[in-house]
Design a protein around this motif. Structure first.
Motif, PDB file in Angstrom:
ATOM      1  N   PHE A   1      58.588  57.802  26.147  1.00 42.01           N
ATOM      2  CA  PHE A   1      59.804  57.443  25.418  1.00 42.01           C
ATOM      3  C   PHE A   1      60.286  56.091  25.920  1.00 42.01           C
ATOM      4  CE2 PHE A   1      61.153  59.540  29.246  1.00 42.01           C
ATOM      5  CZ  PHE A   1      62.256  58.805  29.673  1.00 42.01           C
ATOM      6  N   PRO A   2      60.913  55.283  25.031  1.00 37.99           N
ATOM      7  CA  PRO A   2      61.493  54.019  25.485  1.00 37.99           C
ATOM      8  C   PRO A   2      62.835  54.287  26.166  1.00 37.99           C
ATOM      9  CG  PRO A   2      61.855  54.275  23.139  1.00 37.99           C
ATOM     10  CD  PRO A   2      61.009  55.447  23.584  1.00 37.99           C
ATOM     11  N   ALA A   3      63.212  53.407  27.068  1.00 40.78           N
ATOM     12  CA  ALA A   3      64.471  53.582  27.791  1.00 40.78           C
ATOM     13  C   ALA A   3      65.656  53.691  26.837  1.00 40.78           C
ATOM     14  CB  ALA A   3      64.674  52.428  28.771  1.00 40.78           C
ATOM     15  N   SER A   4      65.614  52.958  25.734  1.00 32.95           N
ATOM     16  CA  SER A   4      66.734  52.979  24.790  1.00 32.95           C
ATOM     17  C   SER A   4      66.936  54.344  24.128  1.00 32.95           C
ATOM     18  CB  SER A   4      66.533  51.914  23.714  1.00 32.95           C
ATOM     19  OG  SER A   4      65.343  52.182  22.981  1.00 32.95           O
ATOM     20  N   ALA A   5      65.933  55.208  24.179  1.00 33.62           N
ATOM     21  CA  ALA A   5      66.057  56.542  23.566  1.00 33.62           C
ATOM     22  C   ALA A   5      66.946  57.471  24.383  1.00 33.62           C
ATOM     23  CB  ALA A   5      64.681  57.175  23.388  1.00 33.62           C
ATOM     24  N   MET A   6      67.093  57.185  25.666  1.00 28.52           N
ATOM     25  CA  MET A   6      67.902  58.038  26.534  1.00 28.52           C
ATOM     26  C   MET A   6      69.358  57.609  26.479  1.00 28.52           C
ATOM     27  SD  MET A   6      65.807  59.012  29.932  1.00 28.52           S
ATOM     28  CE  MET A   6      66.903  60.347  30.353  1.00 28.52           C
ATOM     29  N   ASP A   7      70.097  58.216  25.595  1.00 29.23           N
ATOM     30  CA  ASP A   7      71.526  57.937  25.464  1.00 29.23           C
ATOM     31  C   ASP A   7      72.275  59.076  26.149  1.00 29.23           C
ATOM     32  OD1 ASP A   7      73.914  56.818  24.748  1.00 29.23           O
ATOM     33  OD2 ASP A   7      73.862  57.578  22.686  1.00 29.23           O
ATOM     34  N   VAL A   8      72.231  59.051  27.474  1.00 31.73           N
ATOM     35  CA  VAL A   8      72.774  60.136  28.293  1.00 31.73           C
ATOM     36  C   VAL A   8      73.902  59.582  29.156  1.00 31.73           C
ATOM     37  CG1 VAL A   8      72.204  61.800  30.102  1.00 31.73           C
ATOM     38  CG2 VAL A   8      70.521  61.275  28.339  1.00 31.73           C
ATOM     39  N   PRO A   9      75.060  60.228  29.178  1.00 27.39           N
ATOM     40  CA  PRO A   9      76.144  59.766  30.055  1.00 27.39           C
ATOM     41  C   PRO A   9      75.690  59.760  31.518  1.00 27.39           C
ATOM     42  CG  PRO A   9      76.929  61.471  28.549  1.00 27.39           C
ATOM     43  CD  PRO A   9      75.436  61.413  28.405  1.00 27.39           C
ATOM     44  N   ALA A  10      76.190  58.789  32.260  1.00 26.25           N
ATOM     45  CA  ALA A  10      75.792  58.633  33.660  1.00 26.25           C
ATOM     46  C   ALA A  10      75.978  59.917  34.465  1.00 26.25           C
ATOM     47  CB  ALA A  10      76.574  57.483  34.296  1.00 26.25           C
ATOM     48  N   GLU A  11      77.041  60.654  34.169  1.00 25.30           N
ATOM     49  CA  GLU A  11      77.286  61.875  34.940  1.00 25.30           C
ATOM     50  C   GLU A  11      76.264  62.979  34.649  1.00 25.30           C
ATOM     51  OE1 GLU A  11      80.089  61.990  31.342  1.00 25.30           O
ATOM     52  OE2 GLU A  11      79.558  60.506  32.845  1.00 25.30           O
ATOM     53  N   ASP A  12      75.529  62.857  33.531  1.00 28.72           N
ATOM     54  CA  ASP A  12      74.500  63.843  33.179  1.00 28.72           C
ATOM     55  C   ASP A  12      73.115  63.473  33.708  1.00 28.72           C
ATOM     56  OD1 ASP A  12      76.467  65.237  31.881  1.00 28.72           O
ATOM     57  OD2 ASP A  12      75.784  64.738  29.852  1.00 28.72           O
ATOM     58  N   MET A  13      72.954  62.246  34.188  1.00 29.58           N
ATOM     59  CA  MET A  13      71.624  61.799  34.635  1.00 29.58           C
ATOM     60  C   MET A  13      71.030  62.641  35.763  1.00 29.58           C
ATOM     61  SD  MET A  13      70.241  59.700  32.687  1.00 29.58           S
ATOM     62  CE  MET A  13      68.869  59.160  33.676  1.00 29.58           C
ATOM     63  N   PRO A  14      71.807  63.093  36.750  1.00 34.77           N
ATOM     64  CA  PRO A  14      71.198  63.955  37.766  1.00 34.77           C
ATOM     65  C   PRO A  14      70.597  65.234  37.166  1.00 34.77           C
ATOM     66  CG  PRO A  14      73.272  63.101  38.580  1.00 34.77           C
ATOM     67  CD  PRO A  14      73.191  62.736  37.116  1.00 34.77           C
ATOM     68  N   ALA A  15      71.272  65.833  36.195  1.00 38.92           N
ATOM     69  CA  ALA A  15      70.738  67.045  35.553  1.00 38.92           C
ATOM     70  C   ALA A  15      69.483  66.732  34.751  1.00 38.92           C
ATOM     71  CB  ALA A  15      71.802  67.677  34.653  1.00 38.92           C
ATOM     72  N   VAL A  16      69.477  65.581  34.068  1.00 42.27           N
ATOM     73  CA  VAL A  16      68.292  65.167  33.298  1.00 42.27           C
ATOM     74  C   VAL A  16      67.121  64.924  34.249  1.00 42.27           C
ATOM     75  CG1 VAL A  16      67.337  63.316  31.853  1.00 42.27           C
ATOM     76  CG2 VAL A  16      69.602  64.256  31.347  1.00 42.27           C
ATOM     77  N   SER A  17      67.380  64.242  35.352  1.00 42.80           N
ATOM     78  CA  SER A  17      66.327  63.988  36.341  1.00 42.80           C
ATOM     79  C   SER A  17      65.766  65.290  36.896  1.00 42.80           C
ATOM     80  CB  SER A  17      66.864  63.126  37.482  1.00 42.80           C
ATOM     81  OG  SER A  17      67.193  61.849  37.015  1.00 42.80           O
ATOM     82  N   ASP A  18      66.650  66.216  37.239  1.00 43.67           N
ATOM     83  CA  ASP A  18      66.203  67.511  37.766  1.00 43.67           C
ATOM     84  C   ASP A  18      65.360  68.259  36.734  1.00 43.67           C
ATOM     85  OD1 ASP A  18      67.552  67.002  40.123  1.00 43.67           O
ATOM     86  OD2 ASP A  18      69.250  68.334  39.655  1.00 43.67           O
ATOM     87  N   ALA A  19      65.815  68.257  35.481  1.00 45.32           N
ATOM     88  CA  ALA A  19      65.100  68.983  34.422  1.00 45.32           C
ATOM     89  C   ALA A  19      63.736  68.364  34.158  1.00 45.32           C
ATOM     90  CB  ALA A  19      65.939  69.006  33.148  1.00 45.32           C
ATOM     91  N   SER A  20      63.672  67.030  34.106  1.00 44.21           N
ATOM     92  CA  SER A  20      62.376  66.395  33.836  1.00 44.21           C
ATOM     93  C   SER A  20      61.412  66.585  35.000  1.00 44.21           C
ATOM     94  CB  SER A  20      62.553  64.912  33.506  1.00 44.21           C
ATOM     95  OG  SER A  20      63.079  64.206  34.593  1.00 44.21           O
ATOM     96  N   ARG A  21      61.932  66.522  36.214  1.00 47.28           N
ATOM     97  CA  ARG A  21      61.058  66.760  37.382  1.00 47.28           C
ATOM     98  C   ARG A  21      60.557  68.201  37.410  1.00 47.28           C
ATOM     99  NH1 ARG A  21      64.988  63.139  40.316  1.00 47.28           N
ATOM    100  NH2 ARG A  21      63.897  61.144  40.356  1.00 47.28           N
ATOM    101  N   ALA A  22      61.355  69.128  36.928  1.00 40.68           N
ATOM    102  CA  ALA A  22      60.921  70.529  36.865  1.00 40.68           C
ATOM    103  C   ALA A  22      59.750  70.682  35.891  1.00 40.68           C
ATOM    104  CB  ALA A  22      62.082  71.432  36.448  1.00 40.68           C
TER     105      ALA A  22
END
Length: 113
Positions: A8-29
């Motif tokens: 995915f391109p970086a521009s596709a991730m329209d995620v609020p900064a406060e949600d990034m830790p959860a996104v990182s955890d989920a993708s690493r899982a």
């Protein structure tokens, strides 16, 4: 088994900064799941802070890129899977984890790779 690129391109991730830790955890899982399943080949994110260079056959470098790849950024992984259908399932897992759609591409078979 066939290798697939899920990205995915970086521009596709329209995620609020406060949600990034959860996104990182989920993708690493999902990546840990792929490793445990024995299908993970390689993955990562393109470091947009380091400019790309064009390297010629003689080893000389210039600060340019191919026009088509100027905005190559974001994240990707390569998985080795038995079918396109299974690749779609893994791409869906990553889409859910990253909260954005994923592109799915198939590599040509190369007996030496």
């Amino acid at each position: 088994m066939t290798k697939f690129l899920i990205s995915f391109p970086a521009s596709a991730m329209d995620v609020p900064a406060e949600d990034m830790p959860a996104v990182s955890d989920a993708s690493r899982a999902v990546i840990r799941e792929a490793k445990a399943a024995g299908v993970y080949v390689f993955g990562g994110g393109i470091n947009s802070e380091v400019p790309s260079v064009m390297v010629a056959a003689d080893g000389s470098c210039t600060s340019e890129t191919y026009r088509e790849t100027r905005e190559l950024d974001g994240g990707f992984c390569v998985l080795e899977l038995p079918s396109r259908e299974v690749a779609v399932q893994w791409a869906a897992k990553l889409a859910a984890a990253c909260r954005c759609a994923q592109e799915l591409r198939e590599f040509y078979y190369d007996p030496e790779s």
